[in-house]
Design a protein around this motif. Structure first.
Motif, PDB file in Angstrom:
ATOM      1  N   MET A  11     -40.677  35.275 102.039  1.00  0.00           N
ATOM      2  CA  MET A  11     -41.988  35.739 102.521  1.00  0.00           C
ATOM      3  C   MET A  11     -42.569  36.786 101.576  1.00  0.00           C
ATOM      4  N   ASN A  12     -41.734  37.679 101.073  1.00  0.00           N
ATOM      5  CA  ASN A  12     -42.207  38.684 100.121  1.00  0.00           C
ATOM      6  C   ASN A  12     -42.772  38.026  98.872  1.00  0.00           C
ATOM      7  N   ASN A  13     -42.135  36.960  98.415  1.00  0.00           N
ATOM      8  CA  ASN A  13     -42.642  36.240  97.242  1.00  0.00           C
ATOM      9  C   ASN A  13     -43.987  35.593  97.538  1.00  0.00           C
ATOM     10  N   TYR A  14     -44.135  35.012  98.727  1.00  0.00           N
ATOM     11  CA  TYR A  14     -45.420  34.408  99.102  1.00  0.00           C
ATOM     12  C   TYR A  14     -46.519  35.462  99.135  1.00  0.00           C
ATOM     13  N   VAL A  15     -46.218  36.603  99.717  1.00  0.00           N
ATOM     14  CA  VAL A  15     -47.210  37.677  99.800  1.00  0.00           C
ATOM     15  C   VAL A  15     -47.559  38.187  98.414  1.00  0.00           C
ATOM     16  N   ARG A  16     -46.547  38.347  97.570  1.00  0.00           N
ATOM     17  CA  ARG A  16     -46.768  38.842  96.209  1.00  0.00           C
ATOM     18  C   ARG A  16     -47.695  37.910  95.429  1.00  0.00           C
ATOM     19  N   PHE A  17     -47.422  36.606  95.491  1.00  0.00           N
ATOM     20  CA  PHE A  17     -48.232  35.677  94.716  1.00  0.00           C
ATOM     21  C   PHE A  17     -49.584  35.396  95.361  1.00  0.00           C
ATOM     22  N   SER A  18     -49.681  35.555  96.659  1.00  0.00           N
ATOM     23  CA  SER A  18     -50.993  35.445  97.306  1.00  0.00           C
ATOM     24  C   SER A  18     -51.887  36.590  96.854  1.00  0.00           C
ATOM     25  N   SER A  19     -51.324  37.774  96.785  1.00  0.00           N
ATOM     26  CA  SER A  19     -52.119  38.918  96.331  1.00  0.00           C
ATOM     27  C   SER A  19     -52.494  38.780  94.859  1.00  0.00           C
ATOM     28  N   VAL A  20     -51.608  38.209  94.060  1.00  0.00           N
ATOM     29  CA  VAL A  20     -51.919  37.979  92.640  1.00  0.00           C
ATOM     30  C   VAL A  20     -53.067  36.987  92.511  1.00  0.00           C
ATOM     31  N   ALA A  21     -53.058  35.942  93.333  1.00  0.00           N
ATOM     32  CA  ALA A  21     -54.133  34.939  93.282  1.00  0.00           C
ATOM     33  C   ALA A  21     -55.470  35.557  93.686  1.00  0.00           C
ATOM     34  N   ILE A  22     -55.459  36.376  94.728  1.00  0.00           N
ATOM     35  CA  ILE A  22     -56.698  37.041  95.150  1.00  0.00           C
ATOM     36  C   ILE A  22     -57.191  37.983  94.053  1.00  0.00           C
ATOM     37  N   GLN A  23     -56.268  38.721  93.464  1.00  0.00           N
ATOM     38  CA  GLN A  23     -56.626  39.641  92.387  1.00  0.00           C
ATOM     39  C   GLN A  23     -57.206  38.881  91.196  1.00  0.00           C
ATOM     40  N   MET A  24     -56.622  37.732  90.862  1.00  0.00           N
ATOM     41  CA  MET A  24     -57.150  36.905  89.770  1.00  0.00           C
ATOM     42  C   MET A  24     -58.596  36.509  90.045  1.00  0.00           C
ATOM     43  N   GLY A  25     -58.854  36.050  91.252  1.00  0.00           N
ATOM     44  CA  GLY A  25     -60.206  35.642  91.618  1.00  0.00           C
ATOM     45  C   GLY A  25     -61.202  36.775  91.511  1.00  0.00           C
TER      46      GLY A  25
END
Length: 81
Positions: A11-25
Motif C-alpha cells: 500500500m505504501n508503494n501504491y501511495v508513493r507512486f500515486s503521489s509521483v503521478a499526480i506530481q508529474m501531472g
C-alpha cells in the motif's frame, strides 16, 4: 503477521507512486502553461517555449520516477536479506 507487513508495504508503494503521478501531472501542466504565457508575451508564431518547457518537465519527471523505482528496488532487496 508477515502478510500484514507485506500488505502495508504494498500500500505504501501504491501511495508513493500515486503521489509521483499526480506530481508529474502538476509539474508538466505548470510548465506548459508557463511556456504558453512566454510564447504569448513574446508573440511567437511557433510555440517554442511551450515545447521546450514541457519537454524539460517531462524528462525531469521521468528522471524522478526512475530514481524512485531504483530506491524502492534497493529497499526491497535490503528487506529480503
Amino acid at each position: 503477521m508477515k502478510d500484514k507487513k507485506e500488505n502495508k508495504k504494498r500500500m505504501n508503494n501504491y501511495v508513493r507512486f500515486s503521489s509521483v503521478a499526480i506530481q508529474m501531472g502538476i509539474v508538466i501542466t505548470i510548465a506548459a502553461l508557463g511556456g504558453d504565457y512566454l510564447d504569448e508575451k513574446q508573440e511567437n508564431d511557433f510555440p517554442i517555449w511551450t515545447l521546450v518547457l514541457t519537454l524539460i518537465a517531462i524528462f525531469g519527471s521521468l528522471y524522478q520516477v526512475i530514481r524512485a523505482v531504483i530506491k524502492m528496488s534497493k529497499e526491497n532487496d535490503d528487506s529480503k536479506r
